[in-house]
Design a protein around this motif. Structure first.
Motif, PDB file in Angstrom:
ATOM      1  N   VAL A  85       0.848  -1.180   0.000  1.00 40.46           N
ATOM      2  CA  VAL A  85       0.000   0.000   0.000  1.00 40.46           C
ATOM      3  C   VAL A  85       0.889   1.236   0.000  1.00 40.46           C
ATOM      4  N   GLU A  86       0.587   2.179  -0.892  1.00 35.77           N
ATOM      5  CA  GLU A  86       1.325   3.438  -0.903  1.00 35.77           C
ATOM      6  C   GLU A  86       1.041   4.188   0.391  1.00 35.77           C
ATOM      7  N   LEU A  87       2.070   4.749   0.987  1.00 33.32           N
ATOM      8  CA  LEU A  87       1.908   5.505   2.228  1.00 33.32           C
ATOM      9  C   LEU A  87       1.584   6.955   1.923  1.00 33.32           C
ATOM     10  N   ARG A  88       0.599   7.463   2.624  1.00 31.26           N
ATOM     11  CA  ARG A  88       0.251   8.880   2.540  1.00 31.26           C
ATOM     12  C   ARG A  88       0.321   9.420   3.965  1.00 31.26           C
ATOM     13  N   GLY A  89       1.201  10.347   4.179  1.00 29.19           N
ATOM     14  CA  GLY A  89       1.394  10.854   5.529  1.00 29.19           C
ATOM     15  C   GLY A  89       2.169   9.853   6.368  1.00 29.19           C
ATOM     16  N   LYS A  90       1.932   9.895   7.671  1.00 29.28           N
ATOM     17  CA  LYS A  90       2.622   8.990   8.584  1.00 29.28           C
ATOM     18  C   LYS A  90       1.607   8.400   9.564  1.00 29.28           C
ATOM     19  N   PRO A  91       0.742   7.487   9.073  1.00 23.48           N
ATOM     20  CA  PRO A  91      -0.295   6.925   9.948  1.00 23.48           C
ATOM     21  C   PRO A  91       0.297   6.051  11.052  1.00 23.48           C
ATOM     22  N   ILE A  92      -0.392   5.984  12.174  1.00 19.42           N
ATOM     23  CA  ILE A  92       0.025   5.140  13.291  1.00 19.42           C
ATOM     24  C   ILE A  92      -0.504   3.725  13.091  1.00 19.42           C
ATOM     25  N   ARG A  93      -1.734   3.623  12.574  1.00 20.78           N
ATOM     26  CA  ARG A  93      -2.375   2.328  12.300  1.00 20.78           C
ATOM     27  C   ARG A  93      -3.000   2.405  10.915  1.00 20.78           C
ATOM     28  N   MET A  94      -3.122   1.237  10.266  1.00 21.58           N
ATOM     29  CA  MET A  94      -3.773   1.181   8.960  1.00 21.58           C
ATOM     30  C   MET A  94      -4.598  -0.094   8.857  1.00 21.58           C
ATOM     31  N   LEU A  95      -5.724   0.024   8.167  1.00 26.69           N
ATOM     32  CA  LEU A  95      -6.577  -1.117   7.863  1.00 26.69           C
ATOM     33  C   LEU A  95      -6.178  -1.620   6.482  1.00 26.69           C
ATOM     34  N   CYS A  96      -5.916  -2.900   6.365  1.00 25.44           N
ATOM     35  CA  CYS A  96      -5.567  -3.481   5.069  1.00 25.44           C
ATOM     36  C   CYS A  96      -6.839  -3.631   4.242  1.00 25.44           C
ATOM     37  N   GLY A  97      -6.842  -3.078   3.046  1.00 28.48           N
ATOM     38  CA  GLY A  97      -7.993  -3.183   2.167  1.00 28.48           C
ATOM     39  C   GLY A  97      -8.179  -4.578   1.603  1.00 28.48           C
ATOM     40  N   ASN A  98      -7.138  -5.399   1.663  1.00 30.22           N
ATOM     41  CA  ASN A  98      -7.197  -6.751   1.115  1.00 30.22           C
ATOM     42  C   ASN A  98      -7.714  -7.757   2.145  1.00 30.22           C
ATOM     43  N   CYS A  99      -7.087  -7.812   3.313  1.00 34.06           N
ATOM     44  CA  CYS A  99      -7.484  -8.816   4.324  1.00 34.06           C
ATOM     45  C   CYS A  99      -8.370  -8.224   5.423  1.00 34.06           C
ATOM     46  N   THR A 100      -8.601  -6.910   5.387  1.00 35.29           N
ATOM     47  CA  THR A 100      -9.466  -6.168   6.320  1.00 35.29           C
ATOM     48  C   THR A 100      -9.068  -6.306   7.792  1.00 35.29           C
ATOM     49  N   ILE A 101      -7.777  -6.395   8.043  1.00 31.60           N
ATOM     50  CA  ILE A 101      -7.267  -6.427   9.416  1.00 31.60           C
ATOM     51  C   ILE A 101      -6.485  -5.140   9.655  1.00 31.60           C
ATOM     52  N   GLU A 102      -6.655  -4.567  10.832  1.00 28.09           N
ATOM     53  CA  GLU A 102      -5.933  -3.340  11.176  1.00 28.09           C
ATOM     54  C   GLU A 102      -4.682  -3.682  11.981  1.00 28.09           C
ATOM     55  N   PHE A 103      -3.565  -3.060  11.604  1.00 26.86           N
ATOM     56  CA  PHE A 103      -2.296  -3.246  12.304  1.00 26.86           C
ATOM     57  C   PHE A 103      -1.640  -1.885  12.508  1.00 26.86           C
ATOM     58  N   ALA A 104      -0.768  -1.814  13.509  1.00 27.31           N
ATOM     59  CA  ALA A 104       0.071  -0.636  13.707  1.00 27.31           C
ATOM     60  C   ALA A 104       1.123  -0.591  12.592  1.00 27.31           C
ATOM     61  N   VAL A 105       1.615   0.609  12.317  1.00 31.83           N
ATOM     62  CA  VAL A 105       2.682   0.797  11.328  1.00 31.83           C
ATOM     63  C   VAL A 105       3.994   0.904  12.088  1.00 31.83           C
ATOM     64  N   ASP A 106       4.983   0.129  11.680  1.00 31.35           N
ATOM     65  CA  ASP A 106       6.259   0.068  12.398  1.00 31.35           C
ATOM     66  C   ASP A 106       7.234   1.142  11.913  1.00 31.35           C
ATOM     67  N   TRP A 107       6.990   2.381  12.344  1.00 27.54           N
ATOM     68  CA  TRP A 107       7.859   3.494  11.952  1.00 27.54           C
ATOM     69  C   TRP A 107       9.206   3.445  12.669  1.00 27.54           C
ATOM     70  N   ASP A 108       9.307   2.701  13.762  1.00 29.16           N
ATOM     71  CA  ASP A 108      10.563   2.638  14.513  1.00 29.16           C
ATOM     72  C   ASP A 108      11.577   1.683  13.899  1.00 29.16           C
TER      73      ASP A 108
END
Length: 115
Positions: A85-108
């Motif tokens: 998925v292309e990143l827009r901004g710097k989200p903390i969490r994202m919902l996957c449009g394919n599997c419909t599961i939400e996960f945190a984004v590992d910016w660290d």
């Protein structure tokens, strides 16, 4: 179960940032499961983990992708289905449009030490 992903910027039939189930690891060689197909990989190219991935991996745009391809400087890889998925901004969490599961984004994480 052991998981593995590329830790090198190489083309070897694996998606950068995606975790795969490790089938076998012996000597310099490893084999991972890519959608039911066993794919051989040089073991030194892999990062391995005993725990399944739980966060989106932020991946820098590969060098060999033409600029004409609509992809930002970074994209995220879903830890569950490996969708990109292309990143827009710097989200903390994202919902996957394919599997419909939400996960945190590992910016660290410094995946490929280029982010």
């Amino acid at each position: 179960m052991v998981w593995a992903r590329l830790q090198a910027d190489v083309n070897c039939n694996l998606r950068r940032g995606a975790w795969y189930r490790l089938i076998k690891s012996q000597g310099l060689a490893a084999v991972v499961d890519v959608k039911g197909t066993h794919v051989p990989v040089v073991r030194a190219f892999l990062q391995m983990s005993n725990t399944p991935p739980r966060k989106w991996t932020v991946v820098p745009r590969p060098r060999n992708v033409p600029r004409s391809v609509q992809m930002g400087e970074h994209y995220a890889v879903c830890p569950s289905c490996r969708d990109r998925v292309e990143l827009r901004g710097k989200p903390i969490r994202m919902l996957c449009g394919n599997c419909t599961i939400e996960f945190a984004v590992d910016w660290d994480e410094d995946y490929l030490k280029q982010v």
